[in-house]
Design a protein around this motif. Structure first.
Motif, PDB file in Angstrom:
ATOM      1  N   UNK A 164      45.278  24.000  21.522  1.00 14.40           N
ATOM      2  CA  UNK A 164      44.691  23.410  20.495  1.00 14.40           C
ATOM      3  C   UNK A 164      43.314  23.393  20.481  1.00 14.40           C
ATOM      4  N   UNK A 165      42.673  23.036  21.453  1.00 19.75           N
ATOM      5  CA  UNK A 165      41.182  23.075  21.516  1.00 19.75           C
ATOM      6  C   UNK A 165      40.639  24.571  21.467  1.00 19.75           C
ATOM      7  N   UNK A 185      49.643  19.754  28.863  1.00 22.43           N
ATOM      8  CA  UNK A 185      48.062  20.124  28.948  1.00 22.43           C
ATOM      9  C   UNK A 185      48.009  21.832  28.428  1.00 22.43           C
ATOM     10  N   UNK A 186      49.102  22.551  28.366  1.00 17.97           N
ATOM     11  CA  UNK A 186      48.840  23.939  27.856  1.00 17.97           C
ATOM     12  C   UNK A 186      48.589  23.676  26.393  1.00 17.97           C
ATOM     13  N   UNK A 187      49.724  22.932  25.628  1.00 16.47           N
ATOM     14  CA  UNK A 187      49.509  22.614  24.303  1.00 16.47           C
ATOM     15  C   UNK A 187      48.067  22.197  23.621  1.00 16.47           C
ATOM     16  N   UNK A 224      37.996  28.714  17.693  1.00 16.65           N
ATOM     17  CA  UNK A 224      37.944  29.997  16.866  1.00 16.65           C
ATOM     18  C   UNK A 224      37.909  29.846  15.515  1.00 16.65           C
ATOM     19  N   UNK A 225      38.302  29.037  14.837  1.00 23.24           N
ATOM     20  CA  UNK A 225      38.208  28.558  13.361  1.00 23.24           C
ATOM     21  C   UNK A 225      37.018  27.723  12.961  1.00 23.24           C
ATOM     22  N   UNK A 226      36.425  26.788  13.935  1.00 24.33           N
ATOM     23  CA  UNK A 226      35.731  25.677  13.427  1.00 24.33           C
ATOM     24  C   UNK A 226      34.162  26.083  13.303  1.00 24.33           C
TER      25      UNK A 226
END
Length: 96
Positions: free
Chosen positions: A9-10, A3-5, A15-17
């Motif tokens: 990732x989301x 869940x933390x991964x 932040x970059x999208x």
């Protein structure tokens, strides 16, 4: 652990999208004269200017020969400031 991964990732995608960039000046340094020039390049004519805080201002152009009322100009200004910047002032060119 999984869940933390997924959550990280989301968050990284957020932040970059969503990068946005602008080119050119956000101010009309030449006032109405510069707006006349800008509108002319688009084969339009100046009907007003708008100032949105200290960050940006702009020209309001219309298609030549098109009928437009002061109310229509006001609606365009309100819609263009929907970002929340707020309207500081509007300059309207006097009819010749």
């Amino acid at each position: 652990m999984k869940k933390s991964v997924i959550v990280l990732s989301i968050l990284a995608l957020f932040l970059v999208g969503c990068a946005t960039s602008f080119t050119g000046s956000s101010k009309i340094s030449g006032g109405p004269e510069q707006c006349v020039e800008i509108c002319s390049k688009w084969k339009m004519e100046l009907v007003g200017m708008v100032a949105l805080g200290e960050y940006t201002d702009g020209c309001i152009c219309k298609v030549k020969e098109a009928k437009i009322s002061t109310s229509d100009i006001g609606k365009a200004v309100i819609l263009s400031s929907a970002s929340g910047a707020g309207i500081v002032g509007v300059w309207q060119k006097a009819n010749d």
